[in-house]
Design a protein around this motif. Structure first.
Motif, short mmCIF file in Angstrom:
data_model
loop_
_atom_site.label_atom_id
_atom_site.label_comp_id
_atom_site.label_asym_id
_atom_site.label_seq_id
_atom_site.Cartn_x
_atom_site.Cartn_y
_atom_site.Cartn_z
N TYR A 1 5.39 -14.08 -14.81
CA TYR A 1 5.06 -12.90 -15.61
C TYR A 1 4.61 -13.27 -17.02
N SER A 2 3.72 -12.40 -17.56
CA SER A 2 3.20 -11.15 -17.03
C SER A 2 2.25 -11.41 -15.87
N LEU A 3 2.18 -10.42 -14.99
CA LEU A 3 1.38 -10.54 -13.78
C LEU A 3 0.30 -9.47 -13.80
N LEU A 4 -0.93 -9.88 -13.55
CA LEU A 4 -2.06 -8.95 -13.51
C LEU A 4 -2.51 -8.78 -12.06
N ALA A 5 -2.52 -7.54 -11.58
CA ALA A 5 -2.91 -7.27 -10.20
C ALA A 5 -4.22 -6.49 -10.15
N LEU A 6 -5.18 -7.05 -9.45
CA LEU A 6 -6.43 -6.35 -9.15
C LEU A 6 -6.25 -5.72 -7.77
N VAL A 7 -6.21 -4.39 -7.73
CA VAL A 7 -6.09 -3.67 -6.47
C VAL A 7 -7.44 -3.06 -6.18
N VAL A 8 -8.09 -3.55 -5.14
CA VAL A 8 -9.47 -3.16 -4.90
C VAL A 8 -9.68 -2.87 -3.41
N SER A 9 -10.07 -1.61 -3.14
CA SER A 9 -10.22 -1.17 -1.76
C SER A 9 -11.25 -0.06 -1.69
N GLY A 10 -11.29 0.64 -0.55
CA GLY A 10 -12.22 1.75 -0.42
C GLY A 10 -11.82 2.95 -1.24
N GLY A 11 -10.54 3.02 -1.60
CA GLY A 11 -10.06 4.17 -2.36
C GLY A 11 -9.64 3.85 -3.78
N HIS A 12 -9.39 2.58 -4.07
CA HIS A 12 -8.85 2.21 -5.38
C HIS A 12 -9.57 1.00 -5.95
N THR A 13 -9.76 1.02 -7.24
CA THR A 13 -10.15 -0.18 -7.99
C THR A 13 -9.43 -0.07 -9.33
N SER A 14 -8.38 -0.86 -9.48
CA SER A 14 -7.53 -0.76 -10.66
C SER A 14 -7.00 -2.13 -11.07
N ALA B 1 -5.43 -7.89 -4.30
CA ALA B 1 -4.93 -7.24 -3.10
C ALA B 1 -5.82 -6.04 -2.77
N GLY B 2 -5.64 -5.50 -1.56
CA GLY B 2 -6.46 -4.39 -1.11
C GLY B 2 -7.58 -4.89 -0.21
N GLY B 3 -8.21 -3.99 0.52
CA GLY B 3 -9.18 -4.38 1.54
C GLY B 3 -10.32 -5.23 1.04
N VAL B 4 -10.84 -4.97 -0.16
CA VAL B 4 -11.97 -5.74 -0.67
C VAL B 4 -11.54 -7.16 -1.05
N ALA B 5 -10.24 -7.38 -1.21
CA ALA B 5 -9.74 -8.73 -1.49
C ALA B 5 -9.94 -9.66 -0.29
N CYS B 6 -10.37 -9.11 0.84
CA CYS B 6 -10.75 -9.96 1.99
C CYS B 6 -12.08 -10.65 1.74
N ASN B 7 -12.88 -10.11 0.84
CA ASN B 7 -14.23 -10.61 0.62
C ASN B 7 -14.22 -12.07 0.16
N SER B 8 -14.92 -12.91 0.86
CA SER B 8 -14.92 -14.35 0.56
C SER B 8 -15.49 -14.66 -0.81
N LEU B 9 -16.55 -13.95 -1.20
CA LEU B 9 -17.15 -14.21 -2.50
C LEU B 9 -16.18 -13.87 -3.62
N LEU B 10 -15.47 -12.76 -3.49
CA LEU B 10 -14.48 -12.39 -4.51
C LEU B 10 -13.38 -13.43 -4.59
N ARG B 11 -12.90 -13.88 -3.46
CA ARG B 11 -11.83 -14.88 -3.45
C ARG B 11 -12.31 -16.19 -4.08
N GLU B 12 -13.53 -16.58 -3.77
CA GLU B 12 -14.09 -17.81 -4.35
C GLU B 12 -14.28 -17.66 -5.86
N ARG B 13 -14.79 -16.51 -6.28
CA ARG B 13 -15.08 -16.30 -7.70
C ARG B 13 -13.78 -16.28 -8.51
N LEU B 14 -12.76 -15.61 -8.02
CA LEU B 14 -11.48 -15.60 -8.73
C LEU B 14 -10.86 -16.99 -8.79
#
Length: 359
Positions: free
Chosen positions: A135-148, A286-299
């Motif tokens: 901590y502190s912990l930063l969470a990117l929650v990114v999906s079809g319904g949320h981006t926060s 986390a969230g559905g878009v966190a499955c995206n390979s490009l996002l995982r690579e970029r992070l």
């Protein structure tokens, strides 16, 4: 040892899971409705609700059987209470209420949004939550319904730094795929189509990043916007489409790669800006878009030295009940139960500060 049965029905996945002590996933059963909704190009709430009615009992029975337990051994029933599609949520919540009441088990209503964050700490990763160095912990929650972006402190306090002011990133990918005639769901097909494409060939906007030379208002520093990217894609297609209204094959792959790059670039930029400004020790996606390979690579590429990066396993990024059961254990051990007259809620309540793992 405590066993929590998790149930999820917020959208188009009917899921059940048995989780031990908040971390050990003994079973995770999911019935997908993708084929039923694909012909409509998106999720139809009433159809989703009817499919949940059919699938819930078999999915719960499958989860119990896979875990090798009976309802008598289950300590509590945790269920997604919201946010999500109300018709779908009501089916799952009503089923969970009946199951809990009929078996004399406490009911635990779970916030689907917070559960997505918890999904990154299942299967042996739970110890990180107990480590002050996380901590502190930063969470990117990114999906079809949320981006926060959520900032979580060691004492369990969580506050939202920013969110989308219009469309979620997953919605932008879904609608982009629909506009290009790629099919549904959009996220996976966009990633597949973009492979091998030139992501620098076409320039799509990066809203609320300052990329256009416009200074950001303080309130939008960590907010997201994806409607402008979608609009740019619409005009791009109109300007380059053939007589059939579709992009020529020689332009399609590069267009999709460039469009995906714009969406992912915004997500990565905002995340790293918040991580730097708040001196975080851990970044979670986390969230559905966190499955995206490009996002995982970029992070992975951009996370600074000394900062931990925790990417939720892909099976826990998309909607599932393991994250519901895992988070539910924390409420169970505190005796924080939900009344049987509780209702579902469609939208995420306005978040300023909320408990991550219960009061």
């Amino acid at each position: 040892m405590s066993l929590i049965l998790g149930i999820e029905s917020s959208c188009d996945e009917t899921a059940a899971a048995v989780v031990r002590d908040g971390q050990d996933v003994l079973s995770s059963s999911v019935a997908s409705q993708i084929a039923r909704h694909a012909v409509h190009g998106g999720v139809v709430p009433e159809l989703a609700a009817r499919e949940h009615l059919v699938a819930l009992n078999p999915v719960v029975e499958s989860a119990l059987r896979e875990a090798g337990v009976t309802m008598a051994q289950i300590d509590a029933v945790a269920v997604t209470q919201g946010p999500g599609l109300i018709p779908a949520l009501l089916v799952g919540l009503s089923f969970a209420k009946g199951l809990a009441m009929g078996n004399g088990k406490p009911l635990i209503g779970i916030n689907h949004f917070i559960a997505h964050i918890y999904g990154a700490f299942l299967d042996g990763a739970h110890e990180a939550l107990e480590d002050p160095a996380s901590y502190s912990l930063l969470a990117l929650v990114v999906s079809g319904g949320h981006t926060s972006l959520m900032l979580i402190e060691a004492d369990g306090r969580a506050r939202q730094l920013g969110c989308t002011i219009d469309d979620a990133a997953g919605e932008a990918l879904d609608k982009g795929a629909k506009l290009l005639g790629l099919g549904y769901p959009g996220g996976p097909v966009v990633q597949r189509t973009a492979e091998g494409g030139d992501s620098s060939r076409f320039e799509f906007p990066r809203p609320l990043t300052g990329a256009a030379g416009k200074p950001l208002a303080p309130e939008n520093l960590y907010n997201f916007s994806f409607s402008g990217i979608k609009t740019a894609l619409l005009y791009h297609v109109r300007n380059h489409a053939g007589a059939d209204g579709k992009l020529p094959p020689e332009l399609l792959k590069d267009t999709v790669a460039s469009y995906q790059e714009a969406v992912i670039d915004v997500l990565a930029r905002k995340t790293m800006l918040a991580a730097k400004n708040f001196h975080v020790k851990t970044i979670v996606a986390a969230g559905g878009v966190a499955c995206n390979s490009l996002l995982r690579e970029r992070l992975t590429q951009l996370t600074p030295p000394g900062v931990r990066l925790r990417l939720a396993e892909r099976k826990y990024c998309t909607d599932n009940a393991a994250m519901v059961g895992g988070l539910g254990w924390h409420y169970f051990r505190r005796g924080e139960f939900t009344s049987l007259d509780a209702d579902s809620y469609a939208r995420l309540p306005a978040i300023t500060q909320v408990p991550f793992l219960g009061e």
